[in-house]
Design an enzyme around this catalytic site. Structure first.
Site, PDB file in Angstrom:
ATOM      1  N   PRO A  50       0.825  -1.208   0.000  1.00  8.01           N
ATOM      2  CA  PRO A  50       0.000   0.000   0.000  1.00  8.01           C
ATOM      3  C   PRO A  50       0.858   1.257   0.000  1.00  8.01           C
ATOM      4  O   PRO A  50       1.941   1.283   0.588  1.00  8.01           O
ATOM      5  CB  PRO A  50      -0.809  -0.127   1.298  1.00  8.01           C
ATOM      6  CG  PRO A  50      -0.820  -1.593   1.584  1.00  8.01           C
ATOM      7  CD  PRO A  50       0.506  -2.101   1.119  1.00  8.01           C
ATOM      8  N   CYS A  51       0.383   2.275  -0.658  1.00  9.50           N
ATOM      9  CA  CYS A  51       1.105   3.553  -0.738  1.00  9.50           C
ATOM     10  C   CYS A  51       0.764   4.372   0.503  1.00  9.50           C
ATOM     11  O   CYS A  51      -0.387   4.735   0.713  1.00  9.50           O
ATOM     12  CB  CYS A  51       0.690   4.310  -1.999  1.00  9.50           C
ATOM     13  SG  CYS A  51       1.384   5.958  -2.141  1.00  9.50           S
TER      14      CYS A  51
END
Length: 413
Positions: A145-146
């Site tokens: 995930p960013c």
């Protein structure tokens, strides 16, 4: 001597396809036709691409949509973090890579992995609790995930990303020391926090001993019936040969019609009577602007008066184009994915086809959970093409027109 492929102007392409220049511009915007630009900024098209498109729209050719699978198996294996429902893992396996271990926290996604591949080593656990030091893998992969990082007073090194899931991805790389690394994320990572998040990631991976480059890959040019863009990072350990391959885009797209041919029947969401009556008014390829003005205002509410195209709202897909990007819910108001001709959301198996999952790949959990797993997945065929590039890199067989080569011994492209 092979025939030289000519470049065509937009006027030449218009004549060859027997359509207007405006139509070509519309197709370009929709991602149905690829262009390169001359130094003067003029649209330039490959004669070969235009010929393929001409045959396709005339019905004389079909790209025979299928889930791609290589008969050749390589000697290389992959450990994958954040594995989800297995889109990336399956595509890499189809390309010829072995799966040494998959790590995924979500129990329903883990069940999906175990049901479909009982022989895969699936570890359903928080990645932060996994000790990687005893694992040997040729490739470490993950769609982390960013997350935003804090920059105040930081040197932007490995320890500075602690507490993020990217840190766990980097820790796996540090402890395993694989030959290659693969990371994938949304396109928005490139611009996240003015590009600083991505640059931090690249710097950390460089410090860990890897040459890394990235590209935005557009799934509609990789045998996927969907306009979905992913940022893909590929790296190689610095003591190896110093080159990595990225897959080249194909010169064709796959339409929803081709992907959904003979799709098995399955469960799916249903519209409420009010929603059904509204969507019944939207033609194939249309969206909220296709509705009568009074219904537009009622359906859109306050959004009607806001800026932006909002083209995902009340959106019906087109048979002869790739689908818009699938989300975790096909009937979500902002990102509607209505069937091209039936007035209903896409079913689970239709969703899976558009993500290039095979029909025998089963998804665990409720219908909502199945949509979520599919919508979050890496398209299987896109992963296949990435996998072929990874194998070519490891074998150092890079003189292939299917790949773009990044040579870290020379100036980056």
């Amino acid at each position: 001597m092979p025939k030289q492929i000519r470049d065509l102007s937009i006027s030449d392409a218009s004549v060859m396809l027997e359509v207007s220049i405006d139509t070509i511009r519309r197709w370009e915007k929709k991602g149905l036709i690829k262009i390169s630009r001359s130094s003067l900024g003029h649209r330039v098209f490959s004669e070969q691409d235009i010929q393929l498109l001409k045959e396709k729209i005339s019905g004389k050719s079909s790209f025979n949509y299928k889930v791609l699978k290589s008969e050749e198996k390589s000697k290389y294996n992959v450990l994958e973090l954040f594995a989800g429902a297995g889109g990336l893992a399956l595509g890499l396996e189809n390309a010829g890579l072995g799966c040494i271990k998959l790590i995924e926290l979500d129990k329903i996604a883990c069940q999906t992995l175990k049901v479909n591949r009982p022989h895969w080593n699936v570890q359903c656990e928080d990645v932060g609790k996994v000790d990687f030091r005893s694992i040997k893998a040729d490739i470490v992969a993950g769609g982390f995930p960013c997350q935003a990082f804090s920059y105040a007073g930081k040197k932007l090194g490995f320890e500075d990303v602690r507490g993020t899931l990217f840190y766990e991805y980097a820790r796996a790389i540090k402890e395993i020391k694989p030959k290659m690394i693969l990371g994938e994320n949304v396109r928005g990572l490139e611009k996240h926090d003015q590009g600083r998040t991505l640059q931090t990631m690249l710097k950390v991976l460089d410090e860990l001993g890897y040459h890394v480059s990235y590209k935005i890959l557009r799934a509609q040019y990789f045998d996927v019936a969907q306009k979905r863009e992913r940022l893909v990072m590929i790296g190689i350990r610095k003591d190896l040969h110093g080159k990595v391959a990225f897959p080249n885009e194909k010169n064709y797209t796959v339409s929803v019609r081709e992907a959904l041919k003979d799709v098995p029947k399955s469960e799916g969401q249903k519209y409420t009577p009010i929603k059904y009556d509204i969507m019944e008014l939207v033609p194939e390829g249309g969206y909220w602007r296709s509705l009568p003005l009074d219904i537009q205002k009622k359906y859109m509410g306050a959004s009607f008066y806001l800026g932006g195209g909002k083209t995902g709202m009340a959106r019906r897909l087109s048979w002869d184009e790739p689908s818009l990007t699938l989300t975790c819910n096909p009937a979500q108001k902002q990102t509607e994915r209505c069937h091209p001709s039936d007035t209903r959301p896409l079913t689970v198996r239709e969703y899976a086809r558009i993500q290039s999952f095979p029909d025998d790949w089963l998804f665990s959990g409720s219908v909502a959970a199945q949509y979520k797993q599919i919508g979050n997945a890496v398209p299987v065929n896109l992963a296949y093409h990435i996998g072929k590039a990874l194998i070519a890199t490891l074998q150092n067989k890079l003189s292939n027109q299917d790949f773009t080569i990044v040579d870290f011994n020379h100036k980056h492209e």
